[in-house]
Enzyme design. Structure first.
Site, mmCIF file in Angstrom:
data_model
loop_
_atom_site.group_PDB
_atom_site.id
_atom_site.type_symbol
_atom_site.label_atom_id
_atom_site.label_comp_id
_atom_site.label_asym_id
_atom_site.label_seq_id
_atom_site.Cartn_x
_atom_site.Cartn_y
_atom_site.Cartn_z
ATOM 1 N N GLY B 206 14.895 61.665 35.351
ATOM 2 C CA GLY B 206 14.185 62.361 36.400
ATOM 3 C C GLY B 206 12.819 61.772 36.689
ATOM 4 N N GLU B 231 25.575 61.150 39.951
ATOM 5 C CA GLU B 231 24.750 61.996 39.095
ATOM 6 C C GLU B 231 23.471 61.243 38.726
ATOM 7 O OE1 GLU B 231 25.672 64.732 35.152
ATOM 8 O OE2 GLU B 231 27.155 63.311 35.926
ATOM 9 N N LEU B 232 22.334 61.801 39.028
ATOM 10 C CA LEU B 232 21.043 61.117 38.887
ATOM 11 C C LEU B 232 20.781 60.615 37.465
ATOM 12 C CD1 LEU B 232 18.331 60.375 40.284
ATOM 13 C CD2 LEU B 232 17.464 62.570 39.466
ATOM 14 N N ASP B 233 20.486 59.324 37.336
ATOM 15 C CA ASP B 233 20.079 58.702 36.063
ATOM 16 C C ASP B 233 21.147 58.821 34.975
ATOM 17 O OD1 ASP B 233 17.678 58.051 37.234
ATOM 18 O OD2 ASP B 233 16.613 59.785 36.465
ATOM 19 N N GLN B 234 22.417 58.996 35.364
ATOM 20 C CA GLN B 234 23.486 59.178 34.386
ATOM 21 C C GLN B 234 24.523 58.064 34.417
ATOM 22 O OE1 GLN B 234 23.644 61.808 32.130
ATOM 23 N NE2 GLN B 234 21.575 62.157 32.865
#
Lengths: 290, 290, 290, 290
Positions: B206, B231-234
């Site tokens: 994040g 999916e953010l940063d995943q």
């Protein structure tokens, strides 16, 4: 991927590079029911260089015995390609003798890992030119032999050690053994004596490397594991590692930090040697490590 | 070992693991006169797992054209083993578009390496949601497109970027692009968008990872290059690296040290992507790096 | 902790160690309204050794001018303790000249950081024995001087460089300058010429360190930033770093990986020099780095 | 620089930052004949922040007893500046109790360093919720207490441990103790319980961090030593380190590599704690390490 030592075998090959080697080797193994679980290769130069191969395979589905496989591989594959090669079974634990003087950290690291089952070797004996570490070694249930050495008795001491080791050992680790071995001694165990040197070789070869490093004002110290050759501290390097130091570190601090490096570097090098991950190529090594 | 990009080709394979794959592949190539110069493989599990293979080979001795080789390989080898695969030629430089916001360090590192010939790509354009870096980008002779984004115009801006990129780009690098891309945008470039995140993921995902790290009092900071998913940063991690910090480092210091990490980590990840050294395996990667 | 360059000053001291130094220095500064924001000290040996001190302090609350403070400090504190010392203001940007040959990576790293405001120096000129990098240097708005050197014109070329540098430069960086400077040249800038050597010194001093490293089969390569003295590659080491390599890396790979090391190591060393964080102690350095 | 433990004392200070602290402290010590051999300081913010100081000094030239020095320092210096502080003598070995479950590597590393004289502590006892390690511990001449714990007997077990530890221990090390301690237990030893967590916190807090890391596909694993607080795995971090891993590493490999990290990280953290090099600042630490 986890495999069982009982069923794991390894094939190591060195030969002149030319097309078709991998095809020939893997096809041969496939036809004998072998399941390859690791394959690593290296070519020093595709035109006229040397080729190196390490295979791990599982034996349960093998259609012949290991010795029959060895025989067939030698005839069918190894001979036409001019290979130096060997097949070992992970379940055959090599016998590792350790030579040590007074510093115990490198020896203890090996004994401790061996005791925990991290190091798949048998340890027939530890030999030292001092008696200091007898109790520590014997507390692991390992035989300890004290072979004193002086300048005058050097030849005699080496002869005694060779006699003790004969037929009892597959390779030797010098875990801070502080006497220089003669070329004659070394010739009995070519590429089978692993030494830990307490510097980042080729810097600070010879005696007192931490003192040399301290005086030189380096900002990083190192440790080097290498095979022993007749030339002091010049054998093929297996593994090295380094640690940052500063003007705040005394020689005592360098030795303390260096001990941790030596333990880690030697443990990795011995593990790779034991798992047949090291191939010597002249004065260099090919390391098929994970 | 040095090989020429003009004559180097690469084969990447993913398939269900079973005995005989390497034999089949290398025998096929051998019979077509191919000289293998690198071979790397991995099995996630020899019983029922996935098998991954990367081969580098030289084309001058090939007995057919590359396209004929592709055709034959597909029919003879890939189909029976259920392979996902592709063959690329090192001389076909992939087209890399870069998205960036205001921080220039990651972008500059890529442009600088590209200019020196270290990065074998073409760069059709750099797109930014700010105009600040136009001059810097154009000084490299690279096209710069300014596509402003606000919360209201997000969909529109993504549409504009997709239109710019269409047929012009093989993969995208987010070199500190500070807007979150929608799943729709990402779906156009599956496993083909490389992001650099300024933390050691999964820690500090994040916003403002350096501030998070500072507040948490960590003794080591990191940077992570990964493929972008919805999916953010995943997404699957390609490369990470870390650097030591202490209580003496302000947030500004963390950012400064972190920039150096980000540059190095992103440069390695992009290099590996370009050289076909990365295979995505679910939410993880197999990296056949040197 | 963030402080402003405009109001930051630094005091560096070297003197014989004896009790009472820190008390005398800090009490003097306190009575002049100085707010100390960093204090770092080192004693090579509390009995008869040398003492080193670095202080950062803020000037706004100072009750006298900096020059009056210098005068008073010299009389009241420095003299009785036999100190070598100087006080600098962070706002006085030192003038850094760069000497370079054909390799641009070390130079570009410095110029790039300087352009971003990471390096608090002025750059009066870049001098090269080749003309290749003129355009690259001038694109940063920096003066470029081409001073060719041959074996015959070495003395003449050094004289020309000294004339160019005279009154224009506070320190010099050799950013892969491939000619050996004479002791005479060096004597004009004692402890003020920073060189980047592309090996882990003292290993592989002299020419072609990557080739030496390759032939030696080391598992780790390094880079070393040091002050230049009359003796080649033997001056006090400022900073070093290392990277792992393997049998898979060609000489070209070592050079590529080494470039990244050289850039990082030189950038740190120059930063520390500029921020008065380096004190030379014979053939070693004391580094008061963060 | 080498100093003798018998004559070395340490002063640790935390107080609101304001000008004059170092001057007051060092002048006081100087007037009592103290020879300062190490001085390290930190200010979280020169305007309104906290100030931290660690001094090492030699006592032979002291003009009063240590207890008189403590009394005078408290009255003359500490009180006016509102300091939290303590003076310890290096010769007073703190008493370190160790809690452990079944994994022995972290415990063995501490016992081994202690036996060699690297760790200046007394070890009153090792407590375990399993009986497995009794023989290993007792072979070092250290008392072993078996305190079984089940979900039902947790409160009782903690009470028993507190009773065993009472008046016998200065700080506690959790060397892979796998039960969560209650806030009540922790409150008896604030900032005096050191835990080793087998991940790079804050990533992979909680159970099975290596499994979490494996599933996440990280390219680097880590270990973290921290003080225990009521909140699980959230206490102030003392030390961290990392190691590279790849797709080739099984969970078993991660655990094996992680053990080496855990041993090193915990040994450093305990050493720093013992040498009074750690000051807790809220949820962070100031580490005055070498």
């Amino acid at each position: 991927m986890t495999t069982q030592p009982e069923t794991t075998a390894r094939l190591l090959i060195t030969c002149p590079d030319r097309p078709g080697i991998v095809s020939a080797v893997t096809t041969f193994l496939y036809h004998h029911g072998v399941n390859i679980t690791e394959l690593d290769q290296h070519s020093s130069d595709p035109s006229g260089g040397k080729f190196f191969l390490r295979l791990e395979f599982q034996t349960p589905t093998l259609d012949v015995s290991i010795s029959a496989l060895r025989q067939a591989f030698g005839d069918v594959v190894a001979k036409p390609f001019g290979m130096q090669w060997h097949i070992t079974q992970a379940s055959e634990r090599p016998r590792m003798a350790v030579l040590v003087s007074k510093h115990d950290h490198a020896l203890m690291e090996l004994l401790w890992r061996w005791q925990r089952g991290e190091l798949q070797v048998d340890i027939p004996m530890v030999i030292s030119n001092h008696a200091d570490l007898r109790a520590a070694v014997e507390s692991f249930g390992v035989r300890f032999e004290h072979v004193p050495v002086t300048a005058e008795t050097h030849a005699e001491a080496e002869a005694k050690m060779l006699a003790l080791l004969k037929d009892q050992t597959d390779f030797i680790v010098l875990a801070r053994y502080m006497r220089v071995l003669t070329g004659d001694f070394v010739s009995h165990y070519p590429s089978r004596i692993v030494n830990i040197h307490h510097s980042f070789l080729p810097a600070f070869a010879g005696a007192d490397p931490y003192l040399q490093a301290y005086k030189h004002g380096v900002k990083i110290i190192g440790a080097t594991a290498h095979y022993v050759t007749a030339e002091l501290d010049q054998g093929p390097i297996i593994e090295q590692d380094t640690a940052r130091v500063s003007h705040r570190h005394s020689i005592g601090d360098l030795k303390r930090l260096g001990r941790d490096l030596e333990r880690q570097v030697l443990a990795r090098a011995v593990r790779w040697h034991v798992e047949d991950r090291v191939i010597v190529d002249g004065n260099k090594t090919v390391i098929f490590a994970q």
